[in-house]
Design a protein around this motif. Structure first.
Motif, short mmCIF file in Angstrom:
data_model
loop_
_atom_site.label_atom_id
_atom_site.label_comp_id
_atom_site.label_asym_id
_atom_site.label_seq_id
_atom_site.Cartn_x
_atom_site.Cartn_y
_atom_site.Cartn_z
N ALA A 1 52.81 41.84 32.52
CA ALA A 1 51.23 42.03 32.98
C ALA A 1 50.65 42.84 34.17
O ALA A 1 50.71 42.95 34.35
CB ALA A 1 51.40 40.71 33.72
N VAL A 2 49.39 44.02 33.20
CA VAL A 2 48.63 44.79 33.86
C VAL A 2 47.44 44.50 33.94
O VAL A 2 46.80 43.57 33.47
CB VAL A 2 48.40 45.32 32.46
CG1 VAL A 2 48.13 46.51 33.12
CG2 VAL A 2 49.67 46.35 31.78
N PHE A 3 47.18 44.34 35.67
CA PHE A 3 46.00 43.84 36.44
C PHE A 3 44.67 45.18 36.58
O PHE A 3 45.07 46.06 36.92
CB PHE A 3 46.86 43.68 37.80
CG PHE A 3 47.53 41.78 37.54
CD1 PHE A 3 46.56 41.03 38.11
CD2 PHE A 3 48.94 42.44 37.45
CE1 PHE A 3 47.25 39.76 37.47
CE2 PHE A 3 49.20 41.20 38.06
CZ PHE A 3 48.95 39.80 37.48
N LEU A 4 43.90 44.69 35.85
CA LEU A 4 42.85 45.30 36.07
C LEU A 4 41.88 45.35 36.42
O LEU A 4 40.89 44.09 36.10
CB LEU A 4 42.31 45.85 34.82
CG LEU A 4 42.91 46.55 33.33
CD1 LEU A 4 43.79 45.43 32.38
CD2 LEU A 4 42.34 47.39 32.99
N HIS A 5 41.19 45.77 37.73
CA HIS A 5 40.69 45.32 38.33
C HIS A 5 38.67 45.53 38.53
O HIS A 5 38.53 45.76 37.44
CB HIS A 5 41.12 46.05 39.70
CG HIS A 5 41.11 47.59 40.45
ND1 HIS A 5 39.31 48.37 40.09
CD2 HIS A 5 41.54 48.98 40.09
CE1 HIS A 5 39.65 49.90 40.25
NE2 HIS A 5 40.58 49.54 40.33
N GLU A 6 38.07 44.89 39.35
CA GLU A 6 36.57 44.83 39.50
C GLU A 6 35.92 46.01 39.85
O GLU A 6 36.62 47.19 39.67
CB GLU A 6 36.50 43.78 39.96
CG GLU A 6 36.77 43.86 42.13
CD GLU A 6 36.10 42.81 42.77
OE1 GLU A 6 35.00 42.32 42.68
OE2 GLU A 6 37.48 42.18 43.57
N GLY A 7 34.55 45.93 39.37
CA GLY A 7 33.26 47.64 39.58
C GLY A 7 34.15 48.10 41.47
O GLY A 7 33.54 48.92 41.06
N LEU A 8 34.43 47.18 42.47
CA LEU A 8 34.42 47.89 43.45
C LEU A 8 35.96 47.51 43.82
O LEU A 8 36.02 47.85 45.10
CB LEU A 8 33.60 46.99 44.09
CG LEU A 8 31.71 47.85 44.54
CD1 LEU A 8 30.94 46.59 45.09
CD2 LEU A 8 31.88 48.73 44.23
N GLY A 9 36.46 46.78 43.19
CA GLY A 9 38.24 47.10 43.13
C GLY A 9 39.47 48.03 43.35
O GLY A 9 38.95 49.15 43.16
N SER A 10 41.22 47.29 43.52
CA SER A 10 41.89 48.88 44.00
C SER A 10 42.87 47.80 44.71
O SER A 10 42.99 46.69 44.72
CB SER A 10 41.12 49.91 45.06
OG SER A 10 41.92 48.48 46.38
N ILE A 11 43.71 48.61 44.12
CA ILE A 11 45.37 47.83 44.32
C ILE A 11 45.04 46.75 45.48
O ILE A 11 45.38 45.60 45.54
CB ILE A 11 46.37 48.68 44.27
CG1 ILE A 11 46.71 49.36 42.95
CG2 ILE A 11 47.70 48.41 45.03
CD1 ILE A 11 48.24 50.59 43.55
N LEU B 1 34.10 48.28 52.87
CA LEU B 1 34.94 48.41 51.79
C LEU B 1 36.45 50.12 51.68
O LEU B 1 36.47 49.98 50.96
CB LEU B 1 33.83 49.02 50.90
CG LEU B 1 33.26 47.44 50.31
CD1 LEU B 1 31.63 47.98 49.36
CD2 LEU B 1 34.14 47.06 49.41
N SER B 2 35.27 50.49 53.28
CA SER B 2 36.58 52.01 53.26
C SER B 2 37.85 51.88 53.26
O SER B 2 38.49 52.52 53.84
CB SER B 2 35.76 52.41 54.42
OG SER B 2 35.97 51.75 55.85
N ARG B 3 38.47 50.33 53.76
CA ARG B 3 39.42 49.67 53.71
C ARG B 3 40.57 49.97 52.90
O ARG B 3 41.51 49.71 52.99
CB ARG B 3 39.66 48.13 54.87
CG ARG B 3 38.87 48.36 56.02
CD ARG B 3 39.31 47.12 56.76
NE ARG B 3 38.05 46.20 55.96
CZ ARG B 3 38.63 44.78 56.19
NH1 ARG B 3 39.24 44.21 57.06
NH2 ARG B 3 36.99 44.44 54.94
N TYR B 4 39.90 50.03 51.82
CA TYR B 4 40.59 49.82 50.30
C TYR B 4 39.73 50.79 49.68
O TYR B 4 40.55 50.88 48.47
CB TYR B 4 39.05 48.51 49.14
CG TYR B 4 39.50 47.37 50.12
CD1 TYR B 4 40.83 46.80 50.12
CD2 TYR B 4 38.45 47.18 51.01
CE1 TYR B 4 40.95 45.20 51.07
CE2 TYR B 4 38.87 45.71 51.58
CZ TYR B 4 39.75 45.23 51.06
OH TYR B 4 40.04 43.46 52.59
#
Length: 276
Positions: free
Chosen positions: A42-52, A179-182
């Motif tokens: 399963a490949v997960f694709l994040h949102e516009g401001l997302g990350s791992i 957000l800088s934490r991510y």
């Protein structure tokens, strides 16, 4: 290297060669539920401001529920992946580039062969949901099925208004600090996303006509309280992809995996189990 928001999680990196659409890229990725070595991916694709890091433990818990192995990665410009240069603007078709060029190159770099891809599921949220739809349309023989969560098919006023409000919050509150934490380069991540969505030229972006090419099983999920899009998004998917199944969640906003994880996991698990 460690993820910004979680010192216990270590990321790996894949080097993608330069092409006509992008330069040399270093992509942050992580495998989850690795014990399921012979299971579908399963490949997960994040949102516009997302990350791992912003997914937190949801991919792990869902993969355990599904009995799948998961691939989670940060797209260029996000997380610890190669940041967007600050003078570079994403093009209007940036999501098509992600589906056509970046994800296939990452799968190549990780030695995910064609046999594995035919068993692969894509699970994308928001912009990642749109990329999921585009990948399914562009590579219909290279996946088992797809789940698009709060995807964008065209640009609505509610999306632009909410994104403009988010820009104001980013510049006037502690949102930037949070957000800088991510993200290693938080301004790269934020303005890459925000600038293209607020670009007047992007108002014409529409991928509805491309959806008819989707042949594999497709589940589209939307929350009734989503402030970034209305039910018109997944209703349009149903019009263009008659075999698509829709789930509309009550008391749920733009992030069902955070707002209603139990209902979302149940819907995904039930859908995928019917395809096996």
């Amino acid at each position: 290297m460690q993820n910004p928001a979680n010192s216990t999680v270590v990321s790996d990196f894949a080097e993608l060669p330069a092409t006509a659409s992008h330069g040399l890229l270093r992509i942050e990725y992580r495998w989850v539920n690795e014990v399921a070595v012979n299971a579908p991916i399963a490949v997960f694709l994040h949102e516009g401001l997302g990350s791992i890091a912003m997914w937190r433990d949801w991919p792990q818990s869902l993969c355990e529920r599904l009995g799948m192995r998961g691939l989670v990665y940060s797209r260029p410009g996000y997380g610890l992946s190669t940041p967007r240069e600050h003078d570079v603007k994403w093009p209007v078709d940036f999501m098509t580039e992600q589906a056509r060029d970046i994800l296939p190159a990452l799968l190549d770099a990780l030695d995910v062969g064609m046999q594995e891809r035919r068993r692969m599921w894509l699970i994308g949220h928001s912009d990642g949901g749109s990329i999921t739809l585009l990948y399914a349309a562009l590579h219909p023989n290279e996946l088992a099925g797809a789940v698009a969560i709060a995807p964008h098919v065209f640009v609505e006023d509610i999306s632009v208004e909410s994104i403009a409000q988010t820009k104001e919050l980013y510049e006037t509150t502690d949102l930037r600090s949070k957000l800088s934490r991510y993200h290693a380069d938080v301004d790269s991540a934020f303005y890459g996303w925000n600038d293209i969505w607020l670009n007047p030229a992007f108002r014409e972006w529409n991928i509805a006509s491309e959806l008819a090419a989707i042949k594999q099983p497709l589940l589209a999920v939307q929350g009734h309280d989503d402030n970034y899009g209305t039910m018109a998004q997944i209703d349009t998917i149903a019009e263009r992809v008659p075999h698509a199944q829709l789930v509309k969640l009550d008391a749920c906003g733009h992030s069902p995996h955070r707002d209603a994880p139990g209902a979302l996991n149940e819907a995904i698990a039930a859908f995928i189990s019917r395809q096996r």
